[in-house]
Design a protein around this motif. Structure first.
Motif, PDB file in Angstrom:
ATOM      1  N   TRP A  50       0.815  -1.225   0.000  1.00  0.00           N
ATOM      2  CA  TRP A  50       0.000   0.000   0.000  1.00  0.00           C
ATOM      3  C   TRP A  50       0.849   1.276   0.000  1.00  0.00           C
ATOM      4  O   TRP A  50       0.376   2.354  -0.324  1.00  0.00           O
ATOM      5  N   GLY A  81     -10.845   1.805   8.099  1.00  0.00           N
ATOM      6  CA  GLY A  81      -9.713   1.277   7.327  1.00  0.00           C
ATOM      7  C   GLY A  81      -8.830   2.416   6.855  1.00  0.00           C
ATOM      8  O   GLY A  81      -8.636   2.628   5.664  1.00  0.00           O
ATOM      9  N   GLU A 103      -7.863   1.318  12.090  1.00  0.00           N
ATOM     10  CA  GLU A 103      -6.997   0.556  11.185  1.00  0.00           C
ATOM     11  C   GLU A 103      -6.468  -0.684  11.906  1.00  0.00           C
ATOM     12  O   GLU A 103      -5.601  -0.587  12.780  1.00  0.00           O
ATOM     13  N   ALA A 135     -13.817  -2.598  11.633  1.00  0.00           N
ATOM     14  CA  ALA A 135     -15.041  -1.788  11.587  1.00  0.00           C
ATOM     15  C   ALA A 135     -16.242  -2.557  12.113  1.00  0.00           C
ATOM     16  O   ALA A 135     -17.239  -1.969  12.532  1.00  0.00           O
ATOM     17  N   GLU A 136     -16.138  -3.901  12.076  1.00  0.00           N
ATOM     18  CA  GLU A 136     -17.251  -4.741  12.543  1.00  0.00           C
ATOM     19  C   GLU A 136     -17.329  -4.812  14.067  1.00  0.00           C
ATOM     20  O   GLU A 136     -18.328  -5.258  14.614  1.00  0.00           O
ATOM     21  N   VAL A 155     -12.837   4.937   2.533  1.00  0.00           N
ATOM     22  CA  VAL A 155     -12.178   5.010   1.225  1.00  0.00           C
ATOM     23  C   VAL A 155     -11.568   3.637   0.947  1.00  0.00           C
ATOM     24  O   VAL A 155     -10.603   3.230   1.608  1.00  0.00           O
ATOM     25  N   LEU A 156     -12.173   2.912   0.046  1.00  0.00           N
ATOM     26  CA  LEU A 156     -11.671   1.611  -0.407  1.00  0.00           C
ATOM     27  C   LEU A 156     -11.486   0.619   0.737  1.00  0.00           C
ATOM     28  O   LEU A 156     -10.528  -0.151   0.744  1.00  0.00           O
TER      29      LEU A 156
HETATM   30  C1  LIG Z   1      -7.353  -0.587   0.354  1.00  0.00           C
HETATM   31  S1  LIG Z   1      -6.922  -0.066   1.950  1.00  0.00           S
HETATM   32  C2  LIG Z   1      -7.503   1.576   1.990  1.00  0.00           C
HETATM   33  C3  LIG Z   1      -6.757   2.433   2.984  1.00  0.00           C
HETATM   34  C4  LIG Z   1      -7.173   3.902   3.049  1.00  0.00           C
HETATM   35  N1  LIG Z   1      -8.590   4.068   3.319  1.00  0.00           N
HETATM   36  C5  LIG Z   1      -6.760   4.631   1.806  1.00  0.00           C
HETATM   37  O1  LIG Z   1      -7.608   5.015   1.008  1.00  0.00           O
HETATM   38  O2  LIG Z   1      -5.556   4.788   1.601  1.00  0.00           O
HETATM   39  C6  LIG Z   1      -8.085  -0.954   2.978  1.00  0.00           C
HETATM   40  C7  LIG Z   1      -7.792  -0.836   4.450  1.00  0.00           C
HETATM   41  O3  LIG Z   1      -8.787  -1.503   5.220  1.00  0.00           O
HETATM   42  C8  LIG Z   1      -8.153  -2.110   6.328  1.00  0.00           C
HETATM   43  N2  LIG Z   1      -8.984  -3.169   6.895  1.00  0.00           N
HETATM   44  C9  LIG Z   1      -8.804  -4.507   6.820  1.00  0.00           C
HETATM   45  N3  LIG Z   1      -9.745  -5.150   7.526  1.00  0.00           N
HETATM   46  C10 LIG Z   1     -10.549  -4.190   8.051  1.00  0.00           C
HETATM   47  C11 LIG Z   1     -11.678  -4.220   8.913  1.00  0.00           C
HETATM   48  N4  LIG Z   1     -12.188  -5.381   9.345  1.00  0.00           N
HETATM   49  N5  LIG Z   1     -12.223  -3.055   9.278  1.00  0.00           N
HETATM   50  C12 LIG Z   1     -11.722  -1.876   8.835  1.00  0.00           C
HETATM   51  N6  LIG Z   1     -10.650  -1.795   8.027  1.00  0.00           N
HETATM   52  C13 LIG Z   1     -10.062  -2.935   7.649  1.00  0.00           C
HETATM   53  C14 LIG Z   1      -6.847  -2.614   5.757  1.00  0.00           C
HETATM   54  O4  LIG Z   1      -5.885  -2.879   6.765  1.00  0.00           O
HETATM   55  C15 LIG Z   1      -6.455  -1.493   4.838  1.00  0.00           C
HETATM   56  O5  LIG Z   1      -5.632  -0.543   5.446  1.00  0.00           O
END
Ligand SMILES: C[S@@+](CC[C@H](N)C(=O)[O-])C[C@H]1O[C@@H](n2cnc3c(N)ncnc32)[C@H](O)[C@@H]1O
Length: 262
Positions: A50, A81, A103, A135-136, A155-156
């Motif tokens: 990332w 996230g 995160e 987040a859950e 965001v993603l």
């Molecule tokens: C694709 S990245 C996006 C990061 C950031 N929002 C950005 O746009 O740069 C997805 C993120 O979601 C996090 N993630 C993984 N499992 C998650 C969960 N159960 N709840 C929230 N976030 C989670 C990952 O660790 C990761 O950093």
């Protein structure tokens, strides 16, 4: 759908292996027992991948994220996230009182802290809170934040969250304040049957390579269709719209959304 677009994932997997595997091997060399810990290895890979993917993604969407986040994020902002904390740089410090970066990957927290501090938020004065839960995990979020969130940003990230529909419902019902805003930029299941077919085809592989990310979630529709206990829409207003810079054929077809809770 053109074959080149459908096979785009292969190029991405190659990049992920190039960027992530050296860190994974180094970690296993330092601590061999990690070989049995898929979650830890996946997070080591993802945090490094990332560094490159996240920066590119942020640069490509900067203009649109500025329009989505900067004017609408206020008060306590919960960033689902948070990754490396890119959202912090879109927050208007005169309107946002606290940045809560959720995160689960602790390897990304140093970057969150740096980006948040550059944007004027710090743990020392209570304007930055970094949460390691998913987040859950609504009880942990509520017990750590102590107040409702005025804004939730994703965001993603909803592509990775387990049990996404229930998680969304609980976040909006229990964590988001009345009148609060839910702002998102997500890659989602395409409305085109040919693109959706390829998204479903790749998901069982992609989910392992990219830390649980799924290509086959209609997240924008799930948000729009959220209802309260009486079956009425949760939202007083809201809409989602296309990311204008990418063709519809893209496997990571993106939607922006802004929804306001009743
Ligand atoms: C694709 S990245 C996006 C990061 C950031 N929002 C950005 O746009 O740069 C997805 C993120 O979601 C996090 N993630 C993984 N499992 C998650 C969960 N159960 N709840 C929230 N976030 C989670 C990952 O660790 C990761 O950093």
């Amino acid at each position: 759908m053109k074959l080149a677009a459908a096979l785009d994932v292969l190029g991405q997997i190659r990049m992920i292996l190039i960027l992530g595997l050296p860190h994974v091997f180094r970690a296993i060399y330092a601590q061999p027992s990690l070989i049995f810990n898929w979650t830890a290895l996946s997070r080591i890979s993802f945090a490094n991948v990332w560094m490159a993917f996240g920066q590119g993604s942020d640069e490509n969407t900067r203009e649109d994220k500025s329009k989505l986040i900067t004017p609408h994020a206020t008060g306590v902002v919960l960033d689902l996230g948070a990754g490396h904390g890119y959202t912090a740089s879109y927050l208007d410090r005169t309107k946002v009182t606290k940045y809560v970066a959720l995160e689960p990957n602790n390897l990304m927290h140093t970057h969150i802290r740096e980006k948040a501090q550059a944007a004027g938020f710090s743990e020392a004065n209570g304007t930055l809170l970094i949460l390691s839960c998913g987040a859950e995990d609504i009880p942990s979020i509520m017990s750590s934040v102590h107040s409702k969130a005025d804004t939730i940003v994703s965001v993603l990230s909803l592509c990775t969250v387990p049990n996404p529909q229930n998680t969304l419902l609980s976040l909006v019902q229990d964590v988001l304040a009345p009148g609060g805003e839910f702002l998102f930029l997500e890659h989602v299941l395409s409305h085109r049957a040919d693109v959706a077919w390829w998204q479903k085809f790749w998901t069982p592989i992609w989910v392992y390579v990219f830390d649980g990310c799924r290509l086959n979630r209609p997240t924008h529709l799930w948000v729009k269709e959220l209802v309260d206990e009486s079956g009425e829409s949760t939202w007083s207003e809201g809409r989602y719209w296309d990311y204008p810079c990418w063709p519809e054929e893209h496997l990571f077809w993106r939607q922006f959304g802004r929804f306001v809770k009743k």
